[in-house]
Design a protein around this motif. Structure first.
Motif, PDB file in Angstrom:
ATOM      1  N   VAL A 198       5.133   7.897  -2.893  1.00  0.00           N
ATOM      2  CA  VAL A 198       5.500   7.150  -1.596  1.00  0.00           C
ATOM      3  C   VAL A 198       6.105   8.033  -0.629  1.00  0.00           C
ATOM      4  O   VAL A 198       6.895   9.017  -0.636  1.00  0.00           O
ATOM      5  CB  VAL A 198       6.936   6.120  -1.968  1.00  0.00           C
ATOM      6  CG1 VAL A 198       7.039   5.265  -0.999  1.00  0.00           C
ATOM      7  CG2 VAL A 198       6.472   5.195  -3.361  1.00  0.00           C
ATOM      8  N   ASP A 199       5.773   7.602   0.496  1.00  0.00           N
ATOM      9  CA  ASP A 199       6.243   8.490   1.585  1.00  0.00           C
ATOM     10  C   ASP A 199       7.283   7.849   2.460  1.00  0.00           C
ATOM     11  O   ASP A 199       7.248   6.817   3.008  1.00  0.00           O
ATOM     12  CB  ASP A 199       5.056   8.733   2.806  1.00  0.00           C
ATOM     13  CG  ASP A 199       5.358   9.526   3.691  1.00  0.00           C
ATOM     14  OD1 ASP A 199       6.542   9.666   4.383  1.00  0.00           O
ATOM     15  OD2 ASP A 199       4.352  10.252   4.500  1.00  0.00           O
ATOM     16  N   ASP A 200       8.439   8.144   2.054  1.00  0.00           N
ATOM     17  CA  ASP A 200       9.643   7.388   2.700  1.00  0.00           C
ATOM     18  C   ASP A 200       9.431   7.147   4.344  1.00  0.00           C
ATOM     19  O   ASP A 200      10.014   6.142   4.643  1.00  0.00           O
ATOM     20  CB  ASP A 200      10.984   8.160   2.286  1.00  0.00           C
ATOM     21  CG  ASP A 200      11.228   7.863   0.730  1.00  0.00           C
ATOM     22  OD1 ASP A 200      10.559   7.372   0.297  1.00  0.00           O
ATOM     23  OD2 ASP A 200      12.210   8.893   0.310  1.00  0.00           O
ATOM     24  N   ALA A 201       9.177   8.348   4.890  1.00  0.00           N
ATOM     25  CA  ALA A 201       9.103   8.152   6.140  1.00  0.00           C
ATOM     26  C   ALA A 201       8.401   6.904   6.812  1.00  0.00           C
ATOM     27  O   ALA A 201       8.786   6.385   7.573  1.00  0.00           O
ATOM     28  CB  ALA A 201       8.838   9.618   6.735  1.00  0.00           C
TER      29      ALA A 201
ATOM     30  N   GLU B 232       0.932  -1.117  -0.066  1.00  0.00           N
ATOM     31  CA  GLU B 232       0.020   0.075  -0.167  1.00  0.00           C
ATOM     32  C   GLU B 232       0.842   1.255  -0.028  1.00  0.00           C
ATOM     33  O   GLU B 232       0.605   2.371  -0.598  1.00  0.00           O
ATOM     34  CB  GLU B 232      -0.927  -0.106   1.245  1.00  0.00           C
ATOM     35  CG  GLU B 232      -2.043  -1.167   1.089  1.00  0.00           C
ATOM     36  CD  GLU B 232      -2.888  -1.302   2.520  1.00  0.00           C
ATOM     37  OE1 GLU B 232      -2.303  -0.831   3.339  1.00  0.00           O
ATOM     38  OE2 GLU B 232      -3.562  -2.008   2.439  1.00  0.00           O
ATOM     39  N   GLY B 233       1.912   1.085   0.515  1.00  0.00           N
ATOM     40  CA  GLY B 233       2.911   2.138   0.678  1.00  0.00           C
ATOM     41  C   GLY B 233       3.502   2.779  -0.580  1.00  0.00           C
ATOM     42  O   GLY B 233       3.654   3.878  -0.834  1.00  0.00           O
TER      43      GLY B 233
ATOM     44  N   GLY C  54       1.214   4.007  14.621  1.00  0.00           N
ATOM     45  CA  GLY C  54       0.812   5.301  13.598  1.00  0.00           C
ATOM     46  C   GLY C  54       1.461   6.462  14.396  1.00  0.00           C
ATOM     47  O   GLY C  54       2.486   6.539  14.968  1.00  0.00           O
ATOM     48  N   GLU C  55       0.901   7.771  14.003  1.00  0.00           N
ATOM     49  CA  GLU C  55       1.604   8.635  14.593  1.00  0.00           C
ATOM     50  C   GLU C  55       0.893   9.118  16.069  1.00  0.00           C
ATOM     51  O   GLU C  55       0.003   9.441  15.976  1.00  0.00           O
ATOM     52  CB  GLU C  55       1.435   9.875  13.544  1.00  0.00           C
ATOM     53  CG  GLU C  55       1.965  11.375  14.113  1.00  0.00           C
ATOM     54  CD  GLU C  55       1.656  12.665  12.935  1.00  0.00           C
ATOM     55  OE1 GLU C  55       1.989  13.496  13.257  1.00  0.00           O
ATOM     56  OE2 GLU C  55       1.106  12.027  11.820  1.00  0.00           O
ATOM     57  N   LEU C  56       1.867   9.537  17.017  1.00  0.00           N
ATOM     58  CA  LEU C  56       1.451   9.999  18.307  1.00  0.00           C
ATOM     59  C   LEU C  56       1.146  11.278  18.248  1.00  0.00           C
ATOM     60  O   LEU C  56       1.950  12.152  17.998  1.00  0.00           O
ATOM     61  CB  LEU C  56       2.538   9.676  19.423  1.00  0.00           C
ATOM     62  CG  LEU C  56       2.086   9.634  21.032  1.00  0.00           C
ATOM     63  CD1 LEU C  56       2.993   8.862  21.625  1.00  0.00           C
ATOM     64  CD2 LEU C  56       2.298  11.147  21.224  1.00  0.00           C
ATOM     65  N   ILE C  57      -0.064  11.668  18.895  1.00  0.00           N
ATOM     66  CA  ILE C  57      -0.373  13.442  19.103  1.00  0.00           C
ATOM     67  C   ILE C  57      -0.938  13.356  20.481  1.00  0.00           C
ATOM     68  O   ILE C  57      -1.271  12.380  20.986  1.00  0.00           O
ATOM     69  CB  ILE C  57      -1.551  13.697  17.967  1.00  0.00           C
ATOM     70  CG1 ILE C  57      -2.808  12.990  18.255  1.00  0.00           C
ATOM     71  CG2 ILE C  57      -0.890  13.678  16.751  1.00  0.00           C
ATOM     72  CD1 ILE C  57      -4.126  13.586  17.226  1.00  0.00           C
TER      73      ILE C  57
ATOM     74  N   LYS D 239       9.909   3.615   6.107  1.00  0.00           N
ATOM     75  CA  LYS D 239      10.811   3.176   6.915  1.00  0.00           C
ATOM     76  C   LYS D 239      10.252   2.657   8.446  1.00  0.00           C
ATOM     77  O   LYS D 239      10.845   2.085   9.103  1.00  0.00           O
ATOM     78  CB  LYS D 239      11.860   4.556   7.347  1.00  0.00           C
ATOM     79  CG  LYS D 239      12.504   4.801   5.988  1.00  0.00           C
ATOM     80  CD  LYS D 239      13.465   5.916   6.290  1.00  0.00           C
ATOM     81  CE  LYS D 239      14.268   6.385   5.096  1.00  0.00           C
ATOM     82  NZ  LYS D 239      15.228   7.384   5.439  1.00  0.00           N
ATOM     83  N   GLN D 240       8.985   3.130   8.789  1.00  0.00           N
ATOM     84  CA  GLN D 240       8.463   2.939  10.082  1.00  0.00           C
ATOM     85  C   GLN D 240       7.906   1.419  10.022  1.00  0.00           C
ATOM     86  O   GLN D 240       7.377   0.719  11.124  1.00  0.00           O
ATOM     87  CB  GLN D 240       7.489   3.770  10.316  1.00  0.00           C
ATOM     88  CG  GLN D 240       7.924   5.118  10.703  1.00  0.00           C
ATOM     89  CD  GLN D 240       8.787   5.303  11.989  1.00  0.00           C
ATOM     90  OE1 GLN D 240       8.781   4.768  13.025  1.00  0.00           O
ATOM     91  NE2 GLN D 240      10.008   6.198  11.917  1.00  0.00           N
ATOM     92  N   ILE D 241       7.714   1.061   8.800  1.00  0.00           N
ATOM     93  CA  ILE D 241       7.066  -0.543   8.656  1.00  0.00           C
ATOM     94  C   ILE D 241       8.023  -1.593   9.402  1.00  0.00           C
ATOM     95  O   ILE D 241       8.898  -1.520   9.069  1.00  0.00           O
ATOM     96  CB  ILE D 241       6.731  -0.741   7.246  1.00  0.00           C
ATOM     97  CG1 ILE D 241       5.699   0.257   6.630  1.00  0.00           C
ATOM     98  CG2 ILE D 241       6.095  -2.165   7.167  1.00  0.00           C
ATOM     99  CD1 ILE D 241       5.526   0.083   5.118  1.00  0.00           C
ATOM    100  N   PRO D 242       7.438  -2.334  10.290  1.00  0.00           N
ATOM    101  CA  PRO D 242       8.056  -3.320  10.926  1.00  0.00           C
ATOM    102  C   PRO D 242       8.812  -4.299   9.854  1.00  0.00           C
ATOM    103  O   PRO D 242       8.019  -4.724   9.014  1.00  0.00           O
ATOM    104  CB  PRO D 242       7.096  -4.206  11.722  1.00  0.00           C
ATOM    105  CG  PRO D 242       5.987  -3.014  11.989  1.00  0.00           C
ATOM    106  CD  PRO D 242       5.782  -2.216  10.938  1.00  0.00           C
ATOM    107  N   GLY D 243       9.978  -4.628  10.222  1.00  0.00           N
ATOM    108  CA  GLY D 243      10.691  -5.465   9.059  1.00  0.00           C
ATOM    109  C   GLY D 243      11.266  -4.616   8.095  1.00  0.00           C
ATOM    110  O   GLY D 243      12.363  -5.060   7.381  1.00  0.00           O
TER     111      GLY D 243
END
Length: 644
Positions: free
Chosen positions: A40-43, A12-13, A505-508, A46-50
């Motif tokens: 594609v959002d590189d950031a 999906e990324g 996800g993103e912490l807010i 990079k956060q995807i496990p694996g």
């Protein structure tokens, strides 16, 4: 998170099937050719496990995975219908988008070589390791070099190299989108036994009066790649000008005939001469300035690997290792690979962070025993930088020694401790001794330099961290100490407990939630996550108190007395349970990380709802303070906030 879940996020990324032109993989990387990399959002990737890192290289979007890349590749392939190593067919993909043309001519050429070579690397490694084992067995006199067993095992080891023209015909046909079987026939012509017999006789050979160069194309790389490149334009010409009524007969006839003639009379000889010239230049430089060539190659090998261009050198060192000993690329990789392993080992020993120790230890083993350095490069060296400096300095020093003693590799295998027998040769007994000495220099020097240089360690999970007072004017005694461990520990008269994020996800902050009830903390304090995954997990060990009938919210109580409400989305009660799948029920015990709920986030968004997920401590009044984590991206393995 499972491989399938991570693969889905990767798929999906990169934009899914609609944005994928082609997918292949090498030893450690998924190599996408995308229609639009800007999507594609590189950031996030990079956060995807694996995922260890990403790289944009010559029209490829490379996702660095490590040793498990084949598992991720298989999982991604199942998600869509796009050209891959397994399903690509020229006839079926004639309308597919063409290969990327970005970059200068050299970049495009190295990308072409690398793309065609990468799928073959596992087979070449396997064959090379068999040859290494045979070298070891015959050197130790455990097997006779004249016996039938040796002969047959030699066939096993030589086959991936001997039939390179046919193997490359397959990968090149996918790259250029030509008829795959016709490309295979072109490769077969180059190594047909009758043609080889003519070459071995040494007498002049002519084809319809045209001179044929007496060259052996077994184990060759460049000739077949150029022939398949030529086939691309030949097929376009034949497709355009042949009459439709005769095309099914004339096209294959003319294609085999023209490709055979041009291949043996024009392209084969030209590429052979070019290959000979390139090999001569490389060997000349190495012969007369090996003291300089080797340290430079060994020092910069990590950067070459980082760009993904290390396999673009394959034609050079394959030709060298098959025909003559390689005295440049493979020895340089020996020093660089072991240096990466040593740097990772030093980081594993020196770090106080348990997660870093696990990553570095695994990366060290991978580099030492398999010669696979991407985990060490992306997970350790590049991340902390100073270990990379140690690797490069050590590579230069080891390379200088290799250049002086003219270290040679006698078999193609990824250099590592297990493949050291590739440096064994009965005529050059000192060669293996020098290889061992290089290994010792590389490991010891890199280890020492990494320990001396140090690195900026990640925060210690068991170290304390001061939290600001809960309100202005509070006394110093109101300041608490947060233990970043899963257990509850004493800190003076207070204790600190961890609540992990239920979703990636993103912490807010709670104040940032677009809902007054949560933003004003009417239900209690906490934090929120903008989820990037459909799976929601238990944030601690405890008991399920409530699963709302609409499934959009779950209430839990931890074994340490923290009562939490996980509210998946804002105003999603209106969905009446649609798009939610509960995996727990009231009064059920759960462990941290157990799956609680699945939510189809895309469907929820399309229905017009915000998927922001507040996590509220509903008994906030029982505690001194709720302190959100300082991370911006979290998974279920990361604390969302600390309860003091």
């Amino acid at each position: 998170m499972s491989v399938q879940d991570s693969a889905k996020q990767i798929y999906e990324g990169v934009g899914g099937e609609g944005n994928i032109n082609y997918l292949t993989h090498c030893v450690t990387r998924l190599r996408f050719r995308l229609k639009d990399e800007s999507k594609v959002d590189d950031a996030k990737m990079k956060q995807i496990p694996g995922v260890m890192g990403i790289n944009h290289q010559n029209g490829q979007y490379q996702v660095i995975i490590g040793n498990a890349v084949s598992d991720y590749y298989a999982a991604v392939v199942k998600l869509g219908n796009f050209p891959t190593d397994e399903n690509s067919d020229a006839s079926a993909t004639a309308t597919a988008a063409p290969a990327e043309k970005s970059g200068n001519l050299f970049d495009r050429f190295t990308n072409f070589i690398s793309s065609c070579m990468s799928p073959l690397i596992p087979a070449l490694i396997g064959g090379g390791m068999i040859k290494v084992v045979l070298i070891l067995l015959t050197t130790l006199h455990w097997m006779s070099a004249t016996g039938q067993t040796y002969t047959i095992l030699s066939v096993f080891g030589d086959a991936p190299f001997y039939f390179l023209p046919i193997e490359l015909a397959i990968t090149a046909s996918k790259y250029f989108k030509v008829n795959q079987m016709m490309a295979v026939i072109a490769g077969a012509i180059l190594i047909h036994p009758n043609f080889i017999k003519l070459v071995n006789l040494g007498k002049p050979v002519h084809l319809m009066g045209l001179p044929v160069t007496l060259a052996s194309y077994s184990s060759s790389v460049i000739p077949i790649l150029l022939i398949v490149w030529f086939m691309k334009y030949l097929e376009m010409f034949l497709e355009k000008y042949l009459p439709a009524s005769l095309k099914s007969i004339l096209k294959p006839l003319l294609e085999i005939f023209i490709v055979g003639v041009i291949g043996l009379v024009v392209i084969g000889p030209i590429s052979t001469w070019a290959g000979d010239l390139l090999s001569w230049i490389v060997l000349f430089i190495n012969k007369h300035a090996s003291w300089l060539a080797m340290p430079l190659m060994a020092a910069f090998m990590p950067l070459i690997v980082m760009t993904g261009m290390h396999w673009a050198f394959a034609p050079i060192f394959l030709a060298a290792s098959v025909a003559t000993p390689d005295s440049l690329i493979l020895p340089a990789m020996l020093a660089a690979n072991l240096a990466q392993g040593a740097a990772s080992l030093a980081v594993a020993i020196k770090t106080k962070n348990k997660n870093t120790r696990q990553v570095a230890s695994a990366a060290s083993i991978s580099a030492f025993l398999a010669g696979v350095t991407e985990p060490a490069l992306y997970g350790v060296s590049l991340k902390y930088k100073k270990p990379l400096y140690a690797v490069m300095i050590s590579g230069a020093v080891s390379g200088l020694y290799m250049g002086i003693v003219h270290l040679k590799s006698f078999a193609f295998a990824i250099p590592s401790l297990l493949s050291l027998p590739q440096f064994v040769n009965a005529k050059y007994f000192s060669n293996i001794i020098n290889a061992v000495f290089v290994a010792v220099i590389s490991i010891v020097l890199t280890f020492i330099l990494t320990m001396v240089f140090g690195f900026k360690d990640d925060p210690d999970p068991s170290a304390s961290k001061t939290v600001a007072p809960a309100a202005a004017g509070a006394s110093a005694s109101a300041t608490a100490t947060v233990e970043q461990t899963s257990s509850t520990v004493a800190s003076g008269a207070k204790t600190t407990k961890k609540v992990f994020s239920p979703v990636k996800g993103e912490l807010i902050t709670m104040e940032s939630v677009n809902d007054a009830t949560f933003a004003q903390k009417m239900l209690g304090d906490g934090a929120a996550v903008i989820p990037e995954d459909n799976h929601f997990y238990a944030p601690f060990d405890g008991v399920i108190e409530t699963v709302f009938p609409t499934k959009h919210a779950i209430g839990l109580k931890s074994d340490t007395g923290i009562e939490v409400l996980i509210h998946i989305g804002l105003d999603t009660v209106e969905l009446k349970g649609k798009y939610y799948t509960a995996h727990v029920e009231a009064n059920q015990r759960v462990k941290k990380g157990d799956l609680l709920m699945d939510a189809d986030l895309d469907a929820i968004k399309k229905a017009g709802y915000d998927t922001t997920t507040p996590v509220v401590v509903t008994n906030t009044k029982d505690f001194v303070e709720i302190q959100p984590s300082d991370k911006t991206q979290v998974t279920n393995d990361d604390p969302l906030f600390y309860v003091v």
